[in-house]
Enzyme design. Structure first.
Site, short mmCIF file in Angstrom:
data_model
loop_
_atom_site.label_atom_id
_atom_site.label_comp_id
_atom_site.label_asym_id
_atom_site.label_seq_id
_atom_site.Cartn_x
_atom_site.Cartn_y
_atom_site.Cartn_z
CG ASN A 130 -5.03 2.22 -11.64
OD1 ASN A 130 -4.04 2.44 -10.95
ND2 ASN A 130 -6.16 2.14 -11.02
NE ARG A 189 -6.27 5.82 -8.75
CZ ARG A 189 -6.48 5.04 -7.83
NH1 ARG A 189 -6.49 3.78 -8.10
NH2 ARG A 189 -6.81 5.41 -6.65
CG HIS A 200 -11.99 7.49 -3.36
ND1 HIS A 200 -12.66 7.07 -2.12
CD2 HIS A 200 -11.28 6.14 -3.94
CE1 HIS A 200 -12.41 5.70 -1.93
NE2 HIS A 200 -11.57 5.34 -3.10
#
Ligand code: AMP
Length: 398
Positions: A7, A90, A180
């Site tokens: 990430n 991500r 999300h």
């Protein structure tokens, strides 16, 4: 089989190494101050730690520090990166292009780059991570992109369109994308598992409540609607973000205070929400402590946020013509019994009943509704890294 999950932020890099045989985290860590100075803190699952300050002018040096931590440091967990089967990244914004996770190639990189306009703070930073991995590991290790927005791509136009002149949608792609998504997908999958039912047979509301917050309505196994919009500023008040407010309030303030669009963006993203109202902090724990100590603005911030959460949940119950199960997740959703009780006690009209003892538990997967409750309510800790690792494994196995 081991999957490395990345990430990447503009000056940071979070990572986890996950053994997919048992889905256990072997090690995790964080590189910070990339581009400024550089520091790594790394933790192996058995408790060994390694930390160092080392120059990280770019993400490439950060990855070199990570390789050292994983393979050579006193907290090493593998002998070589050759043991890693794939890397999962991500990626914040996949726009309307990426409806699911995919293998990264030069075409995918170009598209993620094009989408940077929609996520200027995130996509370029995510790509720094991808490019640094390519530089260090070459083509040897496959890389997979997992998008925060993909799960929300099933929203129908009535949910994702903004009632602005249609040409802005056509020209610039201005619409709701949500965020999300990896968390909402993980939590709703887990909820269906716990219920022992197919997800498509359940009407689910997932409440991801952390520093950033979003609520999603899931019907027929897919996202019907979500509270975040064109950007993660939309929805309801968060740690420092305002959520939805009348745009006229912003144009009025811009004129009064001579604010540029960038100023308005900064105020709404960084100085508003729980911080803006309480004046205390963006952190729920600090605000709750101040409220308990009698701080009126902290009390107001808490009341406002809970009321907005309740309204979103209520509107999604109406949108789905009912709800079978509600899940709370994220730092606040997993750890704040008072917030959960407030929401659930205002849903008694549809037969929600919670068990106060179970609801006191924090940070654990637990059913907090009673057996008599007509809606099952859960706390389900999210695990976005595991969701990314699972997608990565699935894609490279194809
Ligand atoms: P996240 O962004 O998911 O990491 O969540 C961060 C938020 O969760 C912060 O506002 C924290 O104050 C809140 N949080 C974490 N632990 C607790 C706790 N034990 N009680 C209340 N809030 C918590």
């Amino acid at each position: 089989m081991k999957i490395f999950v990345v990430n990447a932020g503009s000056s940071s890099l979070k990572y986890q190494l996950i053994d997919m045989e048992n889905e256990k985290v072997l090690a995790k860590g964080l590189c910070e101050r990339i581009g400024v100075s550089g520091a790594i803190s790394h933790k192996a699952a058995d408790g060994r730690n390694y930390s160092a300050e080392t120059p990280m002018p770019t993400h490439s040096e950060a990855f070199e520090a990570v390789v050292y931590a994983l393979t050579k440091s006193e907290a090493k967990v593998i002998d070589s990166f050759d043991e890693i089967s794939a890397i999962g990244h991500r990626i914040v914004q996949g726009g309307s292009i990426f409806k699911e996770s995919c293998l990264i190639d030069s075409e995918v990189i170009d598209k993620i780059e094009q989408l940077s306009e929609l996520a200027p703070l995130h996509n370029p930073a995510n790509l720094l991570g991808v490019r640094a991995c390519i530089k260090i590991f070459g083509e040897k290790i496959p890389q997979v992109a997992v998008f925060d927005t993909s799960f929300h791509q099933t929203m129908p136009p009535k949910a994702y369109m903004y009632p602005l002149p249609y040409e802005y949608f056509e020209k610039y792609g201005v619409r709701k994308y949500g965020a999300h998504g990896t968390s909402h997908r993980f939590v709703s999958d887990r909820l269906a598992d716990i219920e022992g039912k197919a997800k498509k047979d359940l009407k689910i509301i997932t409440c991801h409540l952390g520093n950033g917050c979003s609520i999603t309505a899931i019907k027929d196994g897919a996202c019907l609607d979500t509270s975040m919009g064109f950007t993660p500023l939309d929805g309801f008040m968060m740690g420092t973000r305002s959520g939805t407010i009348d745009p006229s309030a912003l144009t009025y303030l811009a004129e009064k205070e001579n604010l540029s669009p960038a100023d308005v963006n900064r105020i709404c993203n960084k100085e508003s929400g729980m911080l803006g109202i309480s004046g205390v902090s963006n952190d729920n724990r600090d605000i709750c402590a101040a409220a308990e100590g009698g701080n009126k603005r902290a009390q107001l911030a808490i009341e406002m946020q809970r009321y907005e959460i309740l309204k979103f949940v209520g509107s999604y119950i109406a949108a789905m013509n009912g709800v079978d199960a509600i899940a709370f997740t994220g730092g606040i959703g997993e750890n704040d019994p008072d917030l959960r009780k407030y929401v659930c006690d205002n849903l008694t009209f549809i037969g929600v009943e919670i068990d106060d003892e179970m609801n006191k538990l924090r940070g654990k997967e637990v059913k907090i509704s009673t057996d008599a409750s007509r809606v099952n309510v859960y706390v389900i800790p999210t695990n976005e890294e595991l969701a990314i690792a699972r997608d990565t494994l699935e894609i490279i196995s194809k």
